[in-house]
Design an enzyme around this catalytic site. Structure first.
Site, short mmCIF file in Angstrom:
data_model
loop_
_atom_site.label_atom_id
_atom_site.label_comp_id
_atom_site.label_asym_id
_atom_site.label_seq_id
_atom_site.Cartn_x
_atom_site.Cartn_y
_atom_site.Cartn_z
N CYS B 158 0.81 -1.23 0.00
CA CYS B 158 0.00 0.00 0.00
C CYS B 158 0.83 1.27 0.00
O CYS B 158 0.31 2.36 -0.18
CB CYS B 158 -0.95 0.01 1.20
SG CYS B 158 -0.10 0.15 2.79
N HIS B 253 -1.90 7.78 2.49
CA HIS B 253 -0.44 7.80 2.55
C HIS B 253 0.07 8.95 1.68
O HIS B 253 -0.34 9.10 0.52
CB HIS B 253 0.14 6.50 2.01
CG HIS B 253 -0.06 5.31 2.90
ND1 HIS B 253 -0.62 5.36 4.15
CD2 HIS B 253 0.29 3.99 2.71
CE1 HIS B 253 -0.63 4.14 4.69
NE2 HIS B 253 -0.10 3.30 3.84
#
Lengths: 361, 361, 361, 361
Positions: B158, B253
């Protein structure tokens, strides 16, 4: 030291000024005797002047509560009241430059937190463990400006201490650095009060701090520079690229650093040994605010962390961790320092201690 | 599509499994008909099985509440219930590899979130806008493993989507990238549940995520790789160095990226134009989860930000900002993506849509 | 509805104004056609006027971007442009009262978020599920003020919705409430932009919000009041004590409520039944913004929570949980609502829908 | 005190145990000489035993690093090593009760943080400024249990100190309290390590802490109770209702309190005077951990705040603010204390100092 040296703070009511008061409480060498701010505050006791906007965790130091705040622009009011003046004024650049110069002209040793004079060629930008020899320019500064006892030094921006000291330690040990790419995760206290809005940093980070990247890239060059004639000439052999972010942390700036050496490259264990044995002039002179050791390396995989490491060495030490090879450059590591202590008022106080120890005051 | 394709989730009760359920609710092509987990959960309705540990913001999709959870290790239970199996199991690497292979051997198209098979040479690691042609290895995968209709693909970690797509857009436009140094500021949801302790991320950041830097540096090479014979050979002409940090953000993120091109270097406005016009196979095929556009460039100085940009394109777009020259490399920028959507279950669903559109299911 | 009703927003560039734009995007009945703000913004497109201070998560609605912002004080500019005016102006109380009255005098239906007119006796303070009959005062309001088609209604403070609706449901079911002691944990968005400084809410809460406790204690009395002659007379049979705190949450006010009934006391399961079956005039009239159901009771021990429940019913529902006997009063529970939707612009839009459905516009 | 009293900690490796080590470093009366934990840790140095799970901000006290951890169940290992044993064990209730009793039977003065013995009738639950006279039960405790020199006392739950001390000060001054309704905003450190997941407290609060409300309502009754014969009989003339919430704060529990007196009601200024002049036996005996003053009232409208006030009196003082009339009861105020210092290990150490000063050890 038989009697304490009297010091003043201009811009005493702002956030940086408040930090000075906090850090100078019970200082073994210095005693705060002069506080000045804008005309609005002049004539009030310090306690009245900061009523409703004292933002430190502890209370106003008892010894300062009743000092009558002066108008900072009336330099003559300071005469006889102190020898060193810490400048934390917030005005436009030109006005700050002029005001700080007028204090120096009046015989005060001015130590400034402000960026206004950072690139004035005869004004040293002090990182006391790195460039104490830059104080050698003071006689020329005085001479060319016609200042008898006054002088002017500045401290660098709060964003750079978390990596500059460990990087300098390597350079000093014989390993010149050519390139650095780094990303900072900076605390909100670096923005003064009120600083960023809470709504902007809840469940969020902000990948931008105005002017911060430029300062982070340019200021180290002057600190690593050399005196040539009557000016400090910045270093030109190191290139720095900085990404500066604001994160929801109260105090403590973190930097993730990738670093490329020149042809001479130290081994990992040698780097650790250099950092662990590093010491500077402030430590040798036993300056009261000098952290011992100035650089702390932590072996834990997940350190340094702001909440756990910012107060190391009373907020004056730089904590380093995660040294490892870099896939692109030579090495990488994470550094951390307390931005309102080592990175601001504490760093300036250490510089003031240095000029005292060097006999310049 | 006349009738929906039946899909299953193994590891359905964990955090990633729950995200699959959430994202597959009302999916235009897929319908969840098979849920499996550990023997503890087997025999219970899904609602019972996740009682007290459903961590999504919304409620359990009504259509899944009463599905009886199967023991994921009993592959035969899945037969006739679905065609595609999303794998979100949490076990040791060997067990995961074996389990996923046994589903593929039984004829299922397995799309895995897990890292176990990411570096298996005949298993494509799909970033659907970047390497759709890696699916061409499937016939060989089937042949050498003796699988008739089954197949196995994985999605990458991820942490890499926030920069990989914009970087690929530049490479595809004719500007090969040689070096990248990047720092990530990663959300806590990336660590599953419970993930980091609250006490560790209040007024704090943690400059370490186990295994994350290695994945960030190695996985892009396979995604940028090429099929040679019966395997995917990773690219070798790009070097990546990653600093991975955990920050107090729930989802999203962020990556700060410095990037060096080869001899051919695009101008700033050309880069913006490349990003703004970028489109991939998922967009051309109008896959239901494909964001249009896949890359969003924001002009504001202080974007992208997790809270403001993570949901762009229903969490499937990558948002980029702060493009500027790098002092050391050629350019730098900040990228952001939603780690539990584009970076996890959403990315896997997009990959499943691609294999359907390509006729592999 | 054949053609949409044109609406305007005064104070359109501030935080509340921006929320109106966001919530009115794609509204089935209303269409934004008039935007006004201070003279500084007048003459600019809306996009220019909010440049650098658009604080919503999504982008400016495309249909509003190019509307030329008017000077809100020039009421005549609005004539012919809209029928309903949402007031989100930020000025001193007197100026707001005068401005809102001048719009009403000019024939507009004014729906205000501001507190200025909340205690004006002939101005109803609307909580649409609770006091829809307070609109019956409008004919008298028009008569005594000489307004032909204009009218003025206000919405209450954002702090009270998390408990007022569930409490009203009990009163309506025949269980008058005598005493309430409650503590709120309020989100920062309730303070507008910039609102609280980040440094004040990192690892911290602030046990004070200026004026909020008084509003929380007095406003419910008017909402529970009755029309007598030409004014709304507040209820006097209920006493409320509020402790208001600011917590580091972006959106979503929580309230912990202890409540004492009169002599008639409902059983716990009856309370749950009352809440679960509660419905009001907005639901009966199928108003577009009316949440169905308006009150959601959650059985989980640890709900409601801001991040998980604030968006229930598109931010218009009130979520309740933790109903249990009180050791001192009769019962206690926790309530939660979205402060910038149900508690601000969303509540005002629902009120506007109500006056349309009632034929007042 | 010529030589320090040797003390031990059972459950030394957990979060509470670590807090004991931290707070006992450099204690003027006590010296840590015995550390015990589960069999897993037995035989290791303390440093090894807590490797990777030392969660205090500072480092392990140097004097404890190399102490060999014992198996806490082997009481005989403690004999000759210490006189006082602080219990911070984490087991089931029965096992804790038995273990603490076996240490007391072996002659140790046991001071426990655990809830197991809080409602044992001959075991005093100490809040040293409030109920020092409860120690008078110790002779009877020894007699009826056949303990020669051993004894057992416990400290109350961490949630109640923020209001119990100021409330007691009023009672002691002649103003009995009949009813209290309060809401706590509790820090995550109160839940031990790891405690709440970060994802649950980012942009969120949780309105529930298992068992906490019951403790907050029942424990004060015993502390306010009286010795009758061989047991402490809880007070029955005060009713308390508590709403307990978890908030994203590291340390420092806040309580919002509404309070009803009996027929005798103090004026506001008298309350302030009572609080400001309050002092207890720990202060009179000059116990090393006794804060002077124990209750601090702050005049600022927005205090107390966790980050600014938790460390008052070295974390041992209770800070109070916002005293004002209550609309429903008589008065309301906000209290705050440091939950892991005054509320846990620090409170227990103060109790241990008290039994030493009283000659019980």
């Amino acid at each position: 030291m038989e009697r304490k040296i009297q010091v003043g703070i201009i811009g005493a009511t702002g956030m940086v000024g408040q930090n000075y008061l906090r850090l100078l409480e019970n200082h073994p060498w210095f005693e705060v005797t002069y506080l000045a701010a804008s005309p609005n505050s002049a004539g009030k006791t310090y306690e009245e002047a900061v009523k409703g906007r004292w933002h430190m965790t502890g209370d106003i130091p008892a010894s300062c509560r009743n000092i009558i705040v002066q108008d900072a622009s009336l330099v003559e009011k300071a005469i006889g009241k102190c020898r060193i003046v810490f400048s934390a004024v917030e005005m436009d650049k030109k006005s700050i430059m002029a005001l700080e110069e007028s204090y120096a002209a009046a015989g005060f040793a001015v130590v400034s937190n402000n960026s206004a004079h950072r690139h004035t060629p005869d004004v040293p930008m002090m990182a006391p463990e790195i460039n104490p020899e830059h104080l050698d320019i003071i006689p020329q500064q005085r001479k060319q400006r016609g200042w008898k006892n006054g002088m002017l030094i500045v401290k660098p921006n709060c964003s750079i201490q978390s990596y500059l000291l460990p990087v300098y330690a390597l350079i000093k040990a014989g390993y010149p650095v050519q390139k650095m790419i780094l990303t900072t995760l900076q605390a909100v206290s670096g923005a003064g009060y009120p600083g960023p809005a809470s709504i902007d940093l809840i469940d969020n980070i902000v990948p931008y701090i105005g002017g911060e990247e430029e300062k982070s890239e340019i200021e180290p060059l002057k600190i690593f520079g050399r005196i040539q004639g009557n000016q400090i000439v910045p270093a030109s052999d190191i290139k720095i690229s900085a990404h500066c972010n604001r994160v929801p942390v109260s105090d403590g700036h973190t930097a993730c650093v990738s670093l490329q050496f020149g042809t001479k490259k130290p081994a990992m264990d040698e780097i650790l040994s250099i950092w662990r044995n590093f010491s500077g002039v402030p430590q040798e002179l036993h300056l009261p605010s000098a952290p011992v050791p100035p650089v702390i390396y932590r072996d834990e995989l997940d350190r340094p962390q702001p909440r756990k490491d910012r107060n190391a060495g009373n907020g004056m030490a730089v904590t380093v961790g995660r040294l490892r090879p870099c896939n692109v450059f030579d090495i990488r590591f994470t550094g951390l320092h307390h931005n309102t202590v080592r990175g601001a008022a504490g760093g300036a106080i250490l510089s003031a201690e240095l000029i005292v120890a060097k006999g310049l005051v």
